[in-house]
Design a protein around this motif. Structure first.
Motif, mmCIF file in Angstrom:
data_model
loop_
_atom_site.group_PDB
_atom_site.id
_atom_site.type_symbol
_atom_site.label_atom_id
_atom_site.label_comp_id
_atom_site.label_asym_id
_atom_site.label_seq_id
_atom_site.Cartn_x
_atom_site.Cartn_y
_atom_site.Cartn_z
ATOM 1 N N GLN A 33 0.832 -1.207 0.000
ATOM 2 C CA GLN A 33 0.000 0.000 0.000
ATOM 3 C C GLN A 33 0.864 1.253 0.000
ATOM 4 O O GLN A 33 0.604 2.204 -0.748
ATOM 5 C CB GLN A 33 -0.914 -0.015 1.223
ATOM 6 C CG GLN A 33 -1.911 1.131 1.266
ATOM 7 C CD GLN A 33 -2.776 1.081 2.505
ATOM 8 O OE1 GLN A 33 -2.264 0.938 3.630
ATOM 9 N NE2 GLN A 33 -4.081 1.193 2.339
ATOM 10 N N GLU A 83 0.996 4.044 -2.901
ATOM 11 C CA GLU A 83 0.736 5.448 -2.568
ATOM 12 C C GLU A 83 1.872 6.335 -3.060
ATOM 13 O O GLU A 83 1.647 7.456 -3.534
ATOM 14 C CB GLU A 83 0.549 5.601 -1.056
ATOM 15 C CG GLU A 83 -0.784 5.058 -0.554
ATOM 16 C CD GLU A 83 -0.893 5.084 0.955
ATOM 17 O OE1 GLU A 83 0.165 5.302 1.616
ATOM 18 O OE2 GLU A 83 -1.998 4.870 1.490
ATOM 19 N N LEU A 96 -4.767 0.547 -5.631
ATOM 20 C CA LEU A 96 -4.923 0.789 -4.195
ATOM 21 C C LEU A 96 -6.311 0.386 -3.714
ATOM 22 O O LEU A 96 -6.457 -0.196 -2.626
ATOM 23 C CB LEU A 96 -4.677 2.265 -3.888
ATOM 24 C CG LEU A 96 -3.232 2.691 -3.665
ATOM 25 C CD1 LEU A 96 -3.116 4.211 -3.651
ATOM 26 C CD2 LEU A 96 -2.694 2.104 -2.370
#
Length: 422
Positions: free
Chosen positions: A123, A127, A256
Motif C-alpha cells: 500500500q 501510494e 490501491l
C-alpha cells in the motif's frame, strides 16, 4: 489629455523594468527538457523522499510482524529470613523461586499479522507511485505552460518594441504639427492594452515558476526546452475503449482500491484469529515455598472465551470488506469518467490544432509586415492599423494557447491512463 500623454511617455520605462525582471531570473536560469526535469525531480523532491521513507518504515513493520513473542524469566528471593536473620538469604536453608514463561500464539495470528504487514508495505509503495504520478503531471503541465507563455511573452516584447518605435516617430510628427495628437494617444492606448496583457502573462509565468522551483528544489529560473518536432505525434488519438482498459490496468489508485479490499479481507481473518485463545506455557522451580522442598512445576494456561470473543471487531472488519468493495467499484467508475473527459478534450484540441495549422502560416507575418510598412508610409489609416495590430496579437496568443492546450491535453491522457501514450 496632457496627463494621459505624460503617463504614456513613461510606459517604455515601465516595460523596461518588466523585461529587466525577467532577465534577472534568466541570469540564474536552468534549461531543462522533460526527461531532465523528471530525473532532477526524482533526485531532489522532498515529498518523494518522504514517500520512500514511509515505504521503508512499513518494511520495518513487516520485519517486526515476523518476530515471536519473547519468553519471560523471573527470579524470586525471600526478602528477610527470620530463621537466619539475613536479608535475601538464598543459601541451602533459604528460599528462592525461578519461573520461565512462554506465550504460544494460536489461530494463525502471527501468519495474519505478517500478511497484513506485507499488504501495508504494498500500500505504501502504491501510494508513493500515485503521488509520483500526480506530481509528475503537475511538473509537466507547469513546464509546458511556462514554455508557451515565454514564447508568447517574446512575441509581445517584439510587438511592443515595434509599437514603441512607431509611437516615437508619431510623437515627433505630432510636435511638428504633421499629425493629430489623437493618433499618438490611440497608439499609446493600444500599447497600454498590449502591455497589460504582457503583465498578466508575466504573473502567470511567475506562478508556474514558483511551483517548478518547489518541485525541483531550485532557486533558478526554469526555462523548459521542448522539442518542436513532437507535435506530429499528438495528431493521433487511440480508441477510447483501449485507453479505459489501459487506465484500469495501470492506475495506481485503482490498484490501491483493489489492495484495500484485499487488506479488509485479511483483517477479517486476523480478527477471527484474535478470538482464538493463546496458550501460555510455564515452568517453575521453588526451593522451599511449595508443598515440599525443591519443587518443580509445569503449568499450562489458556483464557476462557466466555464473554469476549472479539465479536465487535469481527463484525466491524466484515463491514469494512463490503465498504472496500463499494469503494473499488466507485474508483473504477471514476477512472473511466476521467478517461472519457481526457479523450474528448484531446480530440477537441487535435481538431483546433489542425485547423490552426491550416489557417496560420507565413502569410500572417507577411501581411503584418506589409501593414506596418504601409502605416509608416501613411498609406492606411490608424484605425485600420490598430484594428489589424490588435487582431494580429490576439492571433499570436491564440496560436500558442492552442498548442499549449494540445500539449496539456496529451499530458492529461498520460495522467489519466498512468501510461506514456504520448
Amino acid at each position: 489629455m496632457s496627463k494621459a500623454i505624460y503617463s504614456c511617455r513613461h510606459l517604455p520605462v515601465l516595460v523596461f523594468f518588466a523585461i529587466l525582471s525577467v532577465h534577472a531570473f534568466a541570469q540564474d536560469s536552468l534549461h531543462l527538457s522533460i526527461g531532465e526535469s523528471d530525473k532532477m525531480f526524482l533526485q531532489t523532491n522532498l515529498m518523494v523522499a518522504a514517500g520512500q521513507l514511509n515505504v521503508d518504515a512499513q518494511k520495518a513493520m513487516e520485519i517486526q510482524a515476523k518476530l515471536y513473542p519473547n519468553p519471560q524469566f523471573s527470579v524470586g528471593l525471600n526478602a528477610y529470613d527470620t530463621d537466619n536473620k539475613n536479608f535475601f538469604y538464598a543459601g541451602k536453608n533459604g528460599e528462592k523461586a525461578v519461573t520461565f514463561e512462554q506465550l504460544i500464539l494460536l489461530g494463525g495470528k502471527r501468519k495474519n499479522e505478517i500478511e497484513l504487514s506485507k499488504q501495508n508495505t504494498k500500500q505504501a509503495e502504491l501510494e508513493l507511485e500515485d503521488m509520483l504520478r500526480n506530481l509528475k503531471y503537475k511538473l509537466h503541465t507547469s513546464l509546458y505552460s511556462v514554455y508557451f507563455d515565454l514564447q508568447t511573452l517574446q512575441k509581445f516584447n517584439t510587438q511592443l518594441q515595434q509599437l514603441d518605435t512607431i509611437i516615437a516617430s508619431y510623437e515627433i510628427q505630432a510636435k511638428k504639427g504633421n499629425l493629430p495628437l489623437k493618433e499618438v494617444v490611440r497608439l499609446k492606448s493600444t500599447y497600454i492594452q498590449l502591455n497589460n496583457n504582457k503583465t498578466e502573462l508575466l504573473q502567470s509565468i511567475q506562478d508556474e515558476q514558483k511551483d517548478l522551483q518547489v518541485m525541483l528544489q531550485t532557486t533558478a529560473f526554469v526555462i523548459p526546452a521542448i522539442n518542436e518536432n513532437v507535435w506530429s505525434q499528438y495528431e493521433s488519438l487511440p480508441a477510447i475503449d483501449s485507453l479505459q482498459q489501459l487506465a484500469l490496468k495501470s492506475r495506481t489508485d485503482v490498484m490501491l482500491a483493489t489492495l484495500n479490499r484485499s487488506i479488509a479481507d485479511i483483517n477479517v481473518h486476523y480478527q477471527k484469529s484474535l478470538a482464538v485463545p493463546d496458550l501460555t506455557l510455564n515452568t517453575a522451580y521453588d526451593q522451599r515455598g511449595g508443598a515440599f522442598n525443591n519443587q518443580f512445576l509445569f503449568t499450562v494456561g489458556i483464557p476462557l472465551p466466555i464473554w469476549n470473543r472479539n465479536q465487535g471487531n469481527i463484525h466491524y472488519a466484515q463491514t469494512q470488506t463490503k465498504l472496500a468493495a463499494v469503494n473499488e467499484q466507485m474508483q473504477q467508475t471514476s477512472v473511466s469518467a476521467e478517461v472519457n473527459a481526457a479523450w474528448y478534450n484531446m480530440q477537441r484540441s487535435i481538431q483546433e490544432y489542425k485547423k490552426t495549422q491550416d489557417v496560420y502560416n507565413k502569410d500572417f507575418t507577411d501581411v503584418y509586415d506589409g501593414m506596418r510598412e504601409n502605416f509608416l508610409k501613411q498609406n492606411i489609416s490608424i484605425v485600420e492599423f490598430v484594428d489589424f495590430f490588435e487582431s494580429y496579437n490576439e492571433s499570436l496568443a491564440e496560436v500558442n494557447r492552442i498548442k499549449k492546450q494540445l500539449a496539456l491535453s496529451a499530458e492529461n491522457i498520460n495522467y489519466t491512463t498512468a501510461y506514456p501514450v504520448y
